[in-house]
Design a protein around this motif. Sequence first.
Motif, PDB file in Angstrom:
ATOM      1  N   ASN A 145      38.822  30.367  38.277  1.00  0.00           N
ATOM      2  CA  ASN A 145      39.994  29.715  38.529  1.00  0.00           C
ATOM      3  C   ASN A 145      40.207  28.516  38.103  1.00  0.00           C
ATOM      4  O   ASN A 145      40.692  27.576  37.812  1.00  0.00           O
ATOM      5  N   ALA A 146      39.274  27.719  39.146  1.00  0.00           N
ATOM      6  CA  ALA A 146      39.170  25.982  38.643  1.00  0.00           C
ATOM      7  C   ALA A 146      38.574  25.458  37.599  1.00  0.00           C
ATOM      8  O   ALA A 146      39.198  24.928  37.047  1.00  0.00           O
ATOM      9  N   ALA A 147      37.550  26.704  37.357  1.00  0.00           N
ATOM     10  CA  ALA A 147      36.768  25.573  36.001  1.00  0.00           C
ATOM     11  C   ALA A 147      38.204  26.372  34.737  1.00  0.00           C
ATOM     12  O   ALA A 147      38.809  26.043  33.600  1.00  0.00           O
ATOM     13  N   LYS A 148      39.102  27.617  34.857  1.00  0.00           N
ATOM     14  CA  LYS A 148      39.800  27.829  33.495  1.00  0.00           C
ATOM     15  C   LYS A 148      41.444  26.940  33.829  1.00  0.00           C
ATOM     16  O   LYS A 148      41.986  26.399  32.338  1.00  0.00           O
ATOM     17  N   VAL A 149      41.488  25.879  35.131  1.00  0.00           N
ATOM     18  CA  VAL A 149      42.751  25.180  34.802  1.00  0.00           C
ATOM     19  C   VAL A 149      41.975  23.759  34.454  1.00  0.00           C
ATOM     20  O   VAL A 149      42.884  23.449  33.423  1.00  0.00           O
ATOM     21  N   PHE A 150      40.892  23.531  34.421  1.00  0.00           N
ATOM     22  CA  PHE A 150      40.033  22.541  34.029  1.00  0.00           C
ATOM     23  C   PHE A 150      40.244  23.174  32.298  1.00  0.00           C
ATOM     24  O   PHE A 150      40.315  21.894  31.172  1.00  0.00           O
ATOM     25  N   PHE A 151      39.254  23.884  31.496  1.00  0.00           N
ATOM     26  CA  PHE A 151      39.139  24.607  30.700  1.00  0.00           C
ATOM     27  C   PHE A 151      41.050  25.069  30.245  1.00  0.00           C
ATOM     28  O   PHE A 151      40.129  26.121  28.980  1.00  0.00           O
ATOM     29  N   GLY A 152      41.687  24.926  30.748  1.00  0.00           N
ATOM     30  CA  GLY A 152      42.637  25.954  30.099  1.00  0.00           C
ATOM     31  C   GLY A 152      43.688  25.469  29.418  1.00  0.00           C
ATOM     32  O   GLY A 152      43.287  24.048  28.401  1.00  0.00           O
ATOM     33  N   SER A 153      44.982  25.311  29.681  1.00  0.00           N
ATOM     34  CA  SER A 153      45.479  25.751  28.354  1.00  0.00           C
ATOM     35  C   SER A 153      46.101  23.981  28.561  1.00  0.00           C
ATOM     36  O   SER A 153      47.011  23.352  27.590  1.00  0.00           O
ATOM     37  N   ASN A 154      46.208  23.300  29.834  1.00  0.00           N
ATOM     38  CA  ASN A 154      46.605  21.334  30.060  1.00  0.00           C
ATOM     39  C   ASN A 154      45.589  20.870  28.903  1.00  0.00           C
ATOM     40  O   ASN A 154      45.610  19.070  28.445  1.00  0.00           O
ATOM     41  N   HIS A 155      44.100  21.075  28.263  1.00  0.00           N
ATOM     42  CA  HIS A 155      43.214  20.219  27.638  1.00  0.00           C
ATOM     43  C   HIS A 155      44.112  20.592  26.195  1.00  0.00           C
ATOM     44  O   HIS A 155      43.804  22.257  25.905  1.00  0.00           O
ATOM     45  N   PRO A 156      44.432  19.461  25.552  1.00  0.00           N
ATOM     46  CA  PRO A 156      44.920  20.608  24.454  1.00  0.00           C
ATOM     47  C   PRO A 156      44.034  20.717  22.612  1.00  0.00           C
ATOM     48  O   PRO A 156      44.146  21.855  22.388  1.00  0.00           O
ATOM     49  N   LEU A 157      42.085  19.844  23.235  1.00  0.00           N
ATOM     50  CA  LEU A 157      41.415  21.030  22.498  1.00  0.00           C
ATOM     51  C   LEU A 157      41.667  21.994  22.685  1.00  0.00           C
ATOM     52  O   LEU A 157      41.414  22.989  21.663  1.00  0.00           O
ATOM     53  N   PHE A 158      41.391  22.577  23.835  1.00  0.00           N
ATOM     54  CA  PHE A 158      40.787  24.502  24.388  1.00  0.00           C
ATOM     55  C   PHE A 158      41.831  25.022  24.524  1.00  0.00           C
ATOM     56  O   PHE A 158      41.853  25.696  23.368  1.00  0.00           O
ATOM     57  N   LYS A 159      43.228  24.426  23.786  1.00  0.00           N
ATOM     58  CA  LYS A 159      44.608  24.862  23.844  1.00  0.00           C
ATOM     59  C   LYS A 159      44.869  24.848  22.651  1.00  0.00           C
ATOM     60  O   LYS A 159      45.340  26.325  21.384  1.00  0.00           O
ATOM     61  N   THR A 160      44.264  23.998  21.568  1.00  0.00           N
ATOM     62  CA  THR A 160      44.788  24.561  20.052  1.00  0.00           C
ATOM     63  C   THR A 160      43.371  25.122  19.658  1.00  0.00           C
ATOM     64  O   THR A 160      43.719  26.171  18.708  1.00  0.00           O
ATOM     65  N   MET A 161      41.644  25.426  20.304  1.00  0.00           N
ATOM     66  CA  MET A 161      41.328  25.858  19.407  1.00  0.00           C
ATOM     67  C   MET A 161      40.708  27.884  20.537  1.00  0.00           C
ATOM     68  O   MET A 161      40.401  28.724  19.724  1.00  0.00           O
ATOM     69  N   ASP A 162      42.213  27.927  20.968  1.00  0.00           N
ATOM     70  CA  ASP A 162      42.005  29.001  22.005  1.00  0.00           C
ATOM     71  C   ASP A 162      40.345  29.800  22.774  1.00  0.00           C
ATOM     72  O   ASP A 162      40.874  30.397  22.939  1.00  0.00           O
ATOM     73  N   ILE A 163      40.422  28.789  23.199  1.00  0.00           N
ATOM     74  CA  ILE A 163      38.924  28.436  24.056  1.00  0.00           C
ATOM     75  C   ILE A 163      39.047  29.205  25.374  1.00  0.00           C
ATOM     76  O   ILE A 163      40.143  28.963  26.004  1.00  0.00           O
ATOM     77  N   ASP A 164      38.749  30.720  25.569  1.00  0.00           N
ATOM     78  CA  ASP A 164      38.306  31.427  27.007  1.00  0.00           C
ATOM     79  C   ASP A 164      36.977  31.257  27.842  1.00  0.00           C
ATOM     80  O   ASP A 164      36.578  31.293  26.712  1.00  0.00           O
ATOM     81  N   ILE A 165      37.367  31.050  28.887  1.00  0.00           N
ATOM     82  CA  ILE A 165      36.305  31.497  29.806  1.00  0.00           C
ATOM     83  C   ILE A 165      36.051  32.665  30.175  1.00  0.00           C
ATOM     84  O   ILE A 165      36.731  33.488  30.876  1.00  0.00           O
ATOM     85  N   ALA A 166      35.136  33.623  30.026  1.00  0.00           N
ATOM     86  CA  ALA A 166      34.577  35.085  30.157  1.00  0.00           C
ATOM     87  C   ALA A 166      33.942  35.188  31.709  1.00  0.00           C
ATOM     88  O   ALA A 166      33.899  36.030  32.214  1.00  0.00           O
ATOM     89  N   SER A 167      32.988  34.229  31.397  1.00  0.00           N
ATOM     90  CA  SER A 167      32.670  34.379  33.231  1.00  0.00           C
ATOM     91  C   SER A 167      31.744  33.212  33.127  1.00  0.00           C
ATOM     92  O   SER A 167      31.362  32.069  32.436  1.00  0.00           O
ATOM     93  N   ILE A 168      31.211  32.272  34.925  1.00  0.00           N
ATOM     94  CA  ILE A 168      30.901  31.624  35.078  1.00  0.00           C
ATOM     95  C   ILE A 168      29.957  31.375  35.499  1.00  0.00           C
ATOM     96  O   ILE A 168      31.053  32.625  37.190  1.00  0.00           O
ATOM     97  N   ASP A 169      29.190  31.830  36.682  1.00  0.00           N
ATOM     98  CA  ASP A 169      27.956  32.240  37.121  1.00  0.00           C
ATOM     99  C   ASP A 169      26.776  30.721  37.921  1.00  0.00           C
ATOM    100  O   ASP A 169      26.111  31.666  36.613  1.00  0.00           O
ATOM    101  N   ASN A 170      26.471  30.699  39.050  1.00  0.00           N
ATOM    102  CA  ASN A 170      25.472  30.123  39.359  1.00  0.00           C
ATOM    103  C   ASN A 170      24.435  28.988  37.990  1.00  0.00           C
ATOM    104  O   ASN A 170      23.190  29.684  37.676  1.00  0.00           O
ATOM    105  N   GLY A 171      25.285  28.698  37.090  1.00  0.00           N
ATOM    106  CA  GLY A 171      24.315  27.680  35.955  1.00  0.00           C
ATOM    107  C   GLY A 171      24.409  28.142  34.689  1.00  0.00           C
ATOM    108  O   GLY A 171      23.651  28.392  33.794  1.00  0.00           O
ATOM    109  N   LYS A 172      25.355  29.593  34.813  1.00  0.00           N
ATOM    110  CA  LYS A 172      25.152  30.167  33.262  1.00  0.00           C
ATOM    111  C   LYS A 172      27.030  30.584  32.718  1.00  0.00           C
ATOM    112  O   LYS A 172      28.051  30.181  34.192  1.00  0.00           O
ATOM    113  N   ALA A 173      26.997  30.389  31.688  1.00  0.00           N
ATOM    114  CA  ALA A 173      28.546  30.551  31.519  1.00  0.00           C
ATOM    115  C   ALA A 173      28.980  30.959  30.330  1.00  0.00           C
ATOM    116  O   ALA A 173      27.569  31.257  29.523  1.00  0.00           O
ATOM    117  N   GLU A 174      29.646  31.738  29.773  1.00  0.00           N
ATOM    118  CA  GLU A 174      29.865  32.664  28.890  1.00  0.00           C
ATOM    119  C   GLU A 174      31.490  31.835  28.482  1.00  0.00           C
ATOM    120  O   GLU A 174      33.175  32.405  29.451  1.00  0.00           O
TER     121      GLU A 174
END
Length: 153
Positions: free
Chosen positions: A5-34
């Motif tokens: 949830n914290a990652a989605k807030v930062f990388f979410g719709s408040n960030h203009p680049l990620f909003k434009t590219m519609d980038i979404d976080i699938a998973s984040i755990d212990n040094g791994k991200a998707e």
Amino acid sequence: MISLNAAKVFFGSNHPLFKTMDIDIASIDNGKAEMTMPFSMQLSDHRGALHRGALVTLLDTTSGLAIFSALQTLQPIATIDLRIDYLRSIPAGVGVRAVVDCIATTATVAFIVGKALAEGQDEPVAMVAGSFAIDTMGPSFDSPHLAQAGAAK
């Protein structure tokens, strides 16, 4: 620990680049991200496939998220070196998924490896390896000042 949830807030719709590219976080755990990015005609090349520049942005962003997860903080980082090897063309009209592991950290540098896959495919379209400076100049991404600025927009 960095929560999804914290990652989605930062990388979410408040960030203009990620909003434009519609980038979404699938998973984040212990040094791994998707992260995923759907197909967009605005971000496509002459063949009707996602442009490689969009893929670079997705891989760099996913690398940062993997590092934040490994460090368990959103402290400032900066890309030192990002090598992307393109193995095959991104098929026309499909999105992509980036999967990145932070494989090691020192006091000042984090190292990543990962891959990008076309939607619905198991074979990677690209491989990534890189290094990132840790604790660079600038505010922490989870600082109250930035959180308030993001909420005000």
